[in-house]
Design an enzyme around this catalytic site. Structure first.
Site, PDB file in Angstrom:
ATOM      1  N   TYR A  35       6.792  65.822 113.859  1.00 48.57           N
ATOM      2  CA  TYR A  35       5.740  66.467 113.689  1.00 48.57           C
ATOM      3  C   TYR A  35       4.671  65.138 114.936  1.00 48.57           C
ATOM      4  O   TYR A  35       5.470  64.493 115.058  1.00 48.57           O
ATOM      5  CB  TYR A  35       4.968  67.152 113.965  1.00 48.57           C
ATOM      6  N   ARG A  54       8.617  57.927 119.660  1.00 47.51           N
ATOM      7  CA  ARG A  54       8.528  57.699 118.074  1.00 47.51           C
ATOM      8  C   ARG A  54       8.829  59.257 117.823  1.00 47.51           C
ATOM      9  O   ARG A  54       9.309  58.924 116.879  1.00 47.51           O
ATOM     10  CB  ARG A  54       7.134  57.812 117.715  1.00 47.51           C
ATOM     11  N   ARG A 100      18.430  79.167 102.344  1.00 45.22           N
ATOM     12  CA  ARG A 100      18.550  77.677 102.030  1.00 45.22           C
ATOM     13  C   ARG A 100      19.069  76.734 101.231  1.00 45.22           C
ATOM     14  O   ARG A 100      20.395  77.585 100.272  1.00 45.22           O
ATOM     15  CB  ARG A 100      17.645  77.541 100.823  1.00 45.22           C
ATOM     16  N   HIS A 102      20.220  72.624 100.472  1.00 44.23           N
ATOM     17  CA  HIS A 102      19.298  71.161 100.475  1.00 44.23           C
ATOM     18  C   HIS A 102      20.526  70.780 101.842  1.00 44.23           C
ATOM     19  O   HIS A 102      19.673  70.006 102.380  1.00 44.23           O
ATOM     20  CB  HIS A 102      19.469  70.772  99.086  1.00 44.23           C
ATOM     21  N   LYS A 147       7.272  60.520 111.366  1.00 49.88           N
ATOM     22  CA  LYS A 147       6.236  60.853 111.275  1.00 49.88           C
ATOM     23  C   LYS A 147       7.000  63.242 110.913  1.00 49.88           C
ATOM     24  O   LYS A 147       7.168  63.598 111.799  1.00 49.88           O
ATOM     25  CB  LYS A 147       5.735  61.345 112.902  1.00 49.88           C
ATOM     26  N   GLU A 180      -2.751  52.406 106.030  1.00 46.73           N
ATOM     27  CA  GLU A 180      -3.340  52.573 106.413  1.00 46.73           C
ATOM     28  C   GLU A 180      -3.962  54.274 105.371  1.00 46.73           C
ATOM     29  O   GLU A 180      -3.939  54.175 104.698  1.00 46.73           O
ATOM     30  CB  GLU A 180      -2.076  53.696 107.336  1.00 46.73           C
ATOM     31  N   LEU A 204       3.129  54.445 109.844  1.00 45.46           N
ATOM     32  CA  LEU A 204       3.416  55.340 110.890  1.00 45.46           C
ATOM     33  C   LEU A 204       2.841  54.793 112.440  1.00 45.46           C
ATOM     34  O   LEU A 204       2.197  53.279 111.692  1.00 45.46           O
ATOM     35  CB  LEU A 204       2.346  56.105 111.101  1.00 45.46           C
TER      36      LEU A 204
HETATM   37  N1  PDD Z   1      -2.002  61.158 112.372  1.00 45.07           N
HETATM   38  N2  PDD Z   1      -1.089  57.020 109.867  1.00 45.07           N
HETATM   39  C1  PDD Z   1      -0.376  58.862 109.564  1.00 45.07           C
HETATM   40  C2  PDD Z   1      -0.084  58.856 108.643  1.00 45.07           C
HETATM   41  C3  PDD Z   1      -0.761  59.279 110.914  1.00 45.07           C
HETATM   42  O1  PDD Z   1      -0.374  61.060 110.517  1.00 45.07           O
HETATM   43  C4  PDD Z   1      -1.266  59.146 112.083  1.00 45.07           C
HETATM   44  C5  PDD Z   1      -1.748  60.374 113.190  1.00 45.07           C
HETATM   45  C6  PDD Z   1      -2.181  57.963 112.693  1.00 45.07           C
HETATM   46  C7  PDD Z   1      -2.055  57.641 113.666  1.00 45.07           C
HETATM   47  O2  PDD Z   1      -1.139  58.027 114.429  1.00 45.07           O
HETATM   48  P1  PDD Z   1      -1.947  58.214 116.096  1.00 45.07           P
HETATM   49  O3  PDD Z   1      -2.513  57.535 116.618  1.00 45.07           O
HETATM   50  O4  PDD Z   1      -0.547  58.199 117.023  1.00 45.07           O
HETATM   51  O5  PDD Z   1      -2.494  59.655 116.863  1.00 45.07           O
HETATM   52  C8  PDD Z   1      -1.443  57.346 111.370  1.00 45.07           C
HETATM   53  C9  PDD Z   1      -2.748  62.758 113.425  1.00 45.07           C
HETATM   54  C10 PDD Z   1      -3.454  62.741 114.152  1.00 45.07           C
HETATM   55  C11 PDD Z   1      -1.679  64.083 112.563  1.00 45.07           C
HETATM   56  O6  PDD Z   1      -1.458  64.152 111.825  1.00 45.07           O
HETATM   57  O7  PDD Z   1      -2.899  64.986 112.730  1.00 45.07           O
END
Ligand code: PDD
Length: 286
Positions: A35, A54, A100, A102, A147, A180, A204
């Protein structure tokens, strides 16, 4: 007339309440999907290319076939149809629908869904007062650069933080390295130097993180993409979160202990102002 909240699903634009995926969708069954959350400012996407790049990298890593240019066209059309100036666009691509198992079945048609919704920004007082945070072990998988929608550890941490009146957690590895938050990247200022974890599999590569680094370099603020540890946190002159939603949000307290002067620090404020100027500049250049 513009329709503010709108969905896209596999080729159709429709009201969000009418968009539904089959129960055998692998996104639902396994979180086998990726996503992006992308911000629209005054009708213009912020760094759409970077978000799509990304997504494309993640898709390559998990062997999910995606057509980036088609996705771009969908997102632009979705935002246009909504007529919204300031909005959030959510995009998700799942492996597709299959009984389903895996083992990934060959030749599945990915499910593509997207929504656009009006943006409800953080209140101005939140930026004035700054945010609180808690330190927690990072219990996520080892490919945080992808992501993926498998976000159980993130939602549990974010909920725990919210219940304690915090914006997010500072995740740390077993050796104490701060990675993070659960929805955001983290920066610290130590001896006047801005520090943040380098990109790679442990975090991320946030789009906001990248933009803030651009701003810092433009302002001549010394930057090091080098992690700091939980032991160093009390010595931070400033700390802040970055993500698409909060942009740049000062952290003023960690586990009940004040950071710096207990208010968002001067570099945090300068960088947030610079980030907003960058957004406006890039929107004009579009
Ligand atoms: N989250 N780290 C993680 C684990 C994240 O899920 C996100 C973003 C970021 C920051 O990424 P960016 O600057 O591209 O938004 C860092 C989004 C906003 C979410 O999951 O809703």
């Amino acid at each position: 007339m513009a329709v503010p909240e709108l969905a896209y699903l596999n080729g159709r634009f429709l009201p969000i309440s009418e968009a539904a995926v089959p129960i055998d969708d692998r996104g639902l069954l396994f979180g086998d999907s990726l996503y992006e959350v992308i911000r629209v400012y005054a009708g213009k996407f912020f760094r759409l290319d970077a978000h799509l790049a990304r997504l494309e990298q993640g898709a390559r890593a998990i062997e999910l076939p995606i057509a980036v240019e088609e996705l771009r066209a969908v997102l632009l059309e979705l935002a246009r149809r909504s007529g919204l100036g300031d909005a959030f666009v959510y995009l998700q691509v799942t492996r597709g629908v299959a009984p389903r198992n895996h083992v990934i079945p060959p030749d599945l048609e990915p499910t593509v869904l997207a929504t656009v919704r009006p943006l409800v920004p953080l209140p101005a007082e939140q930026y004035e007062q700054g945010a609180r945070a808690i330190l927690r072990p990072d219990i996520r998988w080892g490919r945080r650069d992808i992501k993926a929608t498998t976000l159980l550890p993130n939602i549990l941490r974010k909920t725990e933080a919210a219940r304690l009146g915090c914006y997010d957690v500072l995740h740390y590895e077993p050796d104490g390295t701060i990675t993070e938050g659960s929805t955001c990247n983290i920066f610290g200022v130590f001896n006047g130097v801005l520090r943040t974890h380098p990109t790679g599999p442990r975090i991320l590569a946030g789009i906001t993180r990248g933009a803030v680094l651009d701003c810092a370099r433009e302002l001549g603020i010394p930057v090091e993409e080098r992690p700091f540890t939980r032991e160093e946190v009390p010595a931070a002159e400033e700390l802040f979160f970055t993500d698409t939603y909060c942009e740049v949000l000062g952290i003023v307290e960690v586990d009940g202990q004040p950071i710096g002067q207990g208010r968002p620090g001067p570099l945090t404020r300068r960088l947030h102002a610079a980030f907003r100027r960058l957004v406006a500049r890039e929107a004009r250049a579009d």
